[in-house]
Design a protein around this motif. Structure first.
Motif, short mmCIF file in Angstrom:
data_model
loop_
_atom_site.label_atom_id
_atom_site.label_comp_id
_atom_site.label_asym_id
_atom_site.label_seq_id
_atom_site.Cartn_x
_atom_site.Cartn_y
_atom_site.Cartn_z
N LYS A 234 1.08 -1.07 -0.34
CA LYS A 234 -0.30 0.01 -0.18
C LYS A 234 1.63 1.23 0.26
N LYS A 235 1.97 1.21 0.39
CA LYS A 235 2.60 2.33 0.49
C LYS A 235 3.76 2.20 -0.60
N SER A 236 3.67 1.51 -1.34
CA SER A 236 4.80 1.29 -2.21
C SER A 236 3.35 1.47 -3.94
N ALA A 237 3.94 2.25 -5.22
CA ALA A 237 3.81 2.64 -5.94
C ALA A 237 3.45 1.51 -6.46
N ASN A 238 3.61 -0.25 -6.77
CA ASN A 238 3.20 -1.28 -7.19
C ASN A 238 1.94 -1.85 -7.26
N ASP A 239 0.59 -0.74 -6.87
CA ASP A 239 -0.35 -1.64 -6.39
C ASP A 239 -1.25 -2.39 -7.18
N LYS A 240 -0.54 -2.91 -8.80
CA LYS A 240 -1.11 -3.50 -9.32
C LYS A 240 -0.57 -5.13 -8.60
N ASP A 241 0.09 -5.19 -7.40
CA ASP A 241 -0.39 -6.33 -7.61
C ASP A 241 -0.29 -6.63 -6.05
N GLN A 242 -0.59 -6.21 -5.45
CA GLN A 242 -2.28 -6.03 -4.27
C GLN A 242 -2.88 -7.31 -4.64
N SER A 243 -3.66 -7.79 -5.16
CA SER A 243 -4.49 -8.95 -5.70
C SER A 243 -3.81 -10.51 -5.00
N PHE A 244 -2.15 -9.96 -5.20
CA PHE A 244 -1.84 -11.30 -4.54
C PHE A 244 -1.22 -11.69 -3.14
N LEU A 245 -2.05 -10.83 -2.54
CA LEU A 245 -1.99 -11.11 -0.91
C LEU A 245 -2.56 -9.97 -0.21
N THR A 246 -3.78 -9.33 -0.49
CA THR A 246 -5.22 -8.66 0.37
C THR A 246 -6.03 -9.96 0.28
N HIS A 247 -6.76 -10.32 -0.45
CA HIS A 247 -7.09 -11.39 -0.99
C HIS A 247 -7.44 -12.96 -1.37
N VAL A 248 -8.03 -13.53 -1.16
CA VAL A 248 -7.54 -14.37 -1.45
C VAL A 248 -8.75 -15.15 -2.49
N VAL A 249 -8.50 -15.73 -3.91
CA VAL A 249 -9.22 -16.07 -5.11
C VAL A 249 -10.23 -17.11 -4.80
N THR A 250 -11.29 -17.38 -5.40
CA THR A 250 -11.87 -18.55 -5.15
C THR A 250 -13.11 -18.55 -6.26
N CYS A 251 -13.40 -20.02 -6.58
CA CYS A 251 -14.68 -19.45 -6.93
C CYS A 251 -15.18 -21.11 -6.22
N THR A 252 -16.40 -21.66 -6.95
CA THR A 252 -17.09 -22.82 -6.35
C THR A 252 -17.13 -23.47 -7.28
#
Length: 317
Positions: A234-252
């Protein structure tokens, strides 16, 4: 092409460094029982020990004898060393898809015969991106419209899923990935199977570049690691990579195959965890598994080229 021996990845280098630091007693050794212990050689490298304890790992590492004296060949025979399996521009799509799925090659160097140089690399992610652009084509929809359960996914069920709990040491998570030869593990709540996050091999870079990780605690938990790295992003400019850590991607299990492919492409991830209505982990679907559903190998297609090398039961990771 004979001059190329193999491919070595960034994660492999970091794994080797962590392994050496563990041997030297600079970081805790996590035993099979899950109890962390410190100790190794009787004369640990003081520079490496200082690096891990002081929070300036990268700066101290590059000035250490371990860093200066280690050769590529020292790492090549250990962690995450991949064979060099090239393709040419004239090769067909069937060859490409088979190598990236059934034969577990993660990236394919493109080499033109006689020119002696690598022109490009083709990865599993590139194939997923191609498939995501084929929506509405009849050949794609014949499979893409079907739910995962109908095409036999996920292959790995919840009782076989390699996972870590959020209160486990983060080093134990990376060591588990190395031991089980997987690229990522889901993070679940303590004592349960409720999904709360994801740790992948690529996240190991934060052990090098985020000093708070080692200034805070040498036995940092997985949850602490996720929190610290999220704040760092969040402090860096690399916001595009946040999806790897800020939430887990799921499906059914009933989600359409096309939608899972779109998620992989949108979030630039290699796997989607399958969850039930309660948010509990019940499996995982990887890029390799999805690619393999679009291709079937003809009899004797590669002849004996892969005899004795390709595993008979590829890991779903």
């Amino acid at each position: 092409m004979d001059k190329y021996l193999g491919v070595i990845e960034f994660e492999g280098i970091v794994h080797w460094v962590l392994h050496q630091a563990e041997i030297l007693g600079a970081i805790p050794r996590v035993t099979d029982s899950g109890v962390a212990a410190v100790g190794g050689a009787t004369t640990p490298d003081a520079t490496i020990a200082k690096a891990f304890a002081g929070g300036e790992f990268f700066e101290e590492l590059i000035s250490s004898d371990l860093y200066k004296n280690t050769k590529v060949k020292d790492i090549a025979g250990s962690f995450r060393w991949a064979p060099f399996v090239p393709i040419q521009n004239s090769d067909n799509l069937l060859t490409l898809l088979l190598l990236l799925s059934k034969y577990r090659v993660k990236n394919l160097p493109v080499v033109e015969s006689g020119e002696g140089r690598i022109e490009n690399f083709i990865t599993q992610s590139a194939v997923i991106r191609m498939l995501s652009e084929c929506i509405d084509f009849p050949w794609f929809e014949s499979l893409g419209a079907k739910p995962l359960s109908e095409i036999g996914l996920p292959r790995m069920k919840h009782d076989k899923l390699v996972k870590v709990e959020e209160d486990q040491p983060i080093l134990e998570a990376f060591q588990l990935m190395q031991k089980k030869s997987v690229d990522a593990v889901p993070v679940v709540a303590k004592g349960g199977i409720h999904l709360v996050g994801n740790i992948s091999m690529r996240d190991i870079e934060f052990l090098l570049v985020v000093p708070e990780i080692y200034k805070t605690d040498r036995l940092l938990t997985v949850k602490d690691f996720l929190d610290i790295t999220e704040n760092h992003l969040k402090k860096s400019a690399n916001d595009k990579d946040q999806s790897f850590l800020t939430h887990v991607v799921t499906c059914t299990e009933q989600e359409a195959t096309r939608d899972v492919i779109l998620k992989l492409n949108k979030y630039h991830i290699h796997r989607v965890y399958v969850a039930n209505e309660e948010g509990n982990a019940v499996g995982v679907v990887t890029m390799r598994e999805l690619i393999s559903k679009f291709v079937k190998e003809p009899v004797d297609y590669f002849g004996e080229f892969f005899l004795g090398w390709a595993p008979s039961c590829p890991s779903p990771h």
